[in-house]
Design a protein around this motif. Structure first.
Motif, PDB file in Angstrom:
ATOM      1  N   PHE A   1      80.335 -36.609  26.632  1.00  0.00           N
ATOM      2  CA  PHE A   1      81.041 -35.367  26.973  1.00  0.00           C
ATOM      3  C   PHE A   1      80.179 -34.555  27.920  1.00  0.00           C
ATOM      4  N   TRP A   2      80.841 -33.862  28.875  1.00  0.00           N
ATOM      5  CA  TRP A   2      80.092 -32.887  29.656  1.00  0.00           C
ATOM      6  C   TRP A   2      80.997 -31.770  30.139  1.00  0.00           C
ATOM      7  N   THR A   3      80.349 -30.654  30.421  1.00  0.00           N
ATOM      8  CA  THR A   3      81.032 -29.548  31.088  1.00  0.00           C
ATOM      9  C   THR A   3      80.176 -29.130  32.264  1.00  0.00           C
ATOM     10  N   TRP A   4      80.851 -28.606  33.258  1.00  0.00           N
ATOM     11  CA  TRP A   4      80.183 -28.172  34.481  1.00  0.00           C
ATOM     12  C   TRP A   4      80.895 -26.922  34.969  1.00  0.00           C
ATOM     13  N   GLY A   5      80.158 -26.009  35.552  1.00  0.00           N
ATOM     14  CA  GLY A   5      80.769 -24.811  36.108  1.00  0.00           C
ATOM     15  C   GLY A   5      79.974 -24.318  37.295  1.00  0.00           C
ATOM     16  N   ARG A   6      80.690 -23.789  38.276  1.00  0.00           N
ATOM     17  CA  ARG A   6      80.040 -23.222  39.462  1.00  0.00           C
ATOM     18  C   ARG A   6      80.620 -21.831  39.679  1.00  0.00           C
TER      19      ARG A   6
ATOM     20  N   TYR B   1      75.320 -27.075  34.186  1.00  0.00           N
ATOM     21  CA  TYR B   1      75.558 -28.483  33.875  1.00  0.00           C
ATOM     22  C   TYR B   1      75.088 -28.750  32.458  1.00  0.00           C
ATOM     23  N   ASP B   2      76.038 -28.973  31.550  1.00  0.00           N
ATOM     24  CA  ASP B   2      75.730 -29.282  30.157  1.00  0.00           C
ATOM     25  C   ASP B   2      76.384 -30.613  29.800  1.00  0.00           C
ATOM     26  N   ALA B   3      75.651 -31.467  29.132  1.00  0.00           N
ATOM     27  CA  ALA B   3      76.192 -32.788  28.804  1.00  0.00           C
ATOM     28  C   ALA B   3      75.616 -33.287  27.492  1.00  0.00           C
TER      29      ALA B   3
END
Length: 239
Positions: free
Chosen positions: A113-118, A129-131
């Motif tokens: 699983f991961w999430t990303w945001g800019r 960047y979290d995974a």
């Protein structure tokens, strides 16, 4: 999107062709020419041009695994973008970015699983960047970019979960204590993936940016893979 064979691919130092579409670097702008056909249920021609003008270029590369098998490269974390597609209402300009992921193994081999945001900020942009890796370790990274493309690792508030997507994909991003992030625009909703505009607060600054959540346990499912094949057709031969 169409998966194409080797015959459809050509690359030079400043141009990349994939079938009828291409990306060209002029020295100041990235010009993306699109000539594609959309997928079910609304099959139609998608033609036009996207122009990305970076405020600055970054040389940052972030290894997503300790062995460097997966790399995130934010080429232009802060840019101007112009969209001109051959359809009514599909012309606009605004604030954008350009990045890419590279790897020598499939994502589902190494991540669950991961999430990303800019998120655009007063001084540039902050990328989160979290995974969660398959081995149980985690990636927890926040990078702040200034107007010149310089980057530094920064402290960010803790991970905060917020409302799941329409397909019930789990979503989280960073947020100050007492702040609940929220979706302000849905961009793409799939059984394993969510992309949206999300509003949150980072270290006292209210920001709205592009956010994605990727459930790779779902993605590796044979059922999901077969569903994806109907959305992303394959064309092995290109004249």
């Amino acid at each position: 999107m169409t998966d194409r064979g080797r015959d459809a691919l050509k690359t030079t130092a400043d141009r990349f062709d994939v079938g009828p579409s291409s990306m060209s670097w002029t020295g100041n702008e990235l010009v993306i020419d699109i000539d594609e056909v959309s997928s079910f249920p609304l099959i139609s021609r998608v033609r036009g041009q996207i122009t990305i003008t970076p405020h600055a270029l970054s040389s940052v590369e972030l290894p997503l695994t300790p062995d460097g098998a997966h790399i995130w490269r934010p080429f232009a974390p802060s840019s101007d973008i112009k969209v001109d597609l051959e359809a009514k209402g599909w012309q606009w300009s605004g604030h954008g970015y350009f990045d890419a992921n590279f790897g020598t193994r499939s994502l589902e081999e190494d991540f669950s699983f991961w999430t990303w945001g800019r998120y655009p900020t007063a001084t540039g942009a902050t990328c989160i960047y979290d995974a969660v890796r398959r081995d149980g370790s985690t990636l927890d990274t926040a990078i702040a970019f200034d107007a010149d493309g310089n980057a530094q690792i920064v402290d960010a508030p803790p991970r905060t979960t917020f409302k799941r997507s329409l397909w019930q994909v789990r979503r989280e991003t960073r947020a100050d204590a007492g702040i609940l992030p929220r979706q302000v625009l849905n961009m793409l909703d799939a059984p394993f993936y969510s992309r949206s505009a999300v509003r949150t607060q980072l270290n006292g600054e209210v920001v709205t940016g592009v956010h994605e959540a990727l459930d790779l346990n779902r993605f590796r499912s044979p059922i999901i893979k077969s569903m994806l094949a109907t959305r992303v057709p394959r064309r092995a031969v290109w004249p």
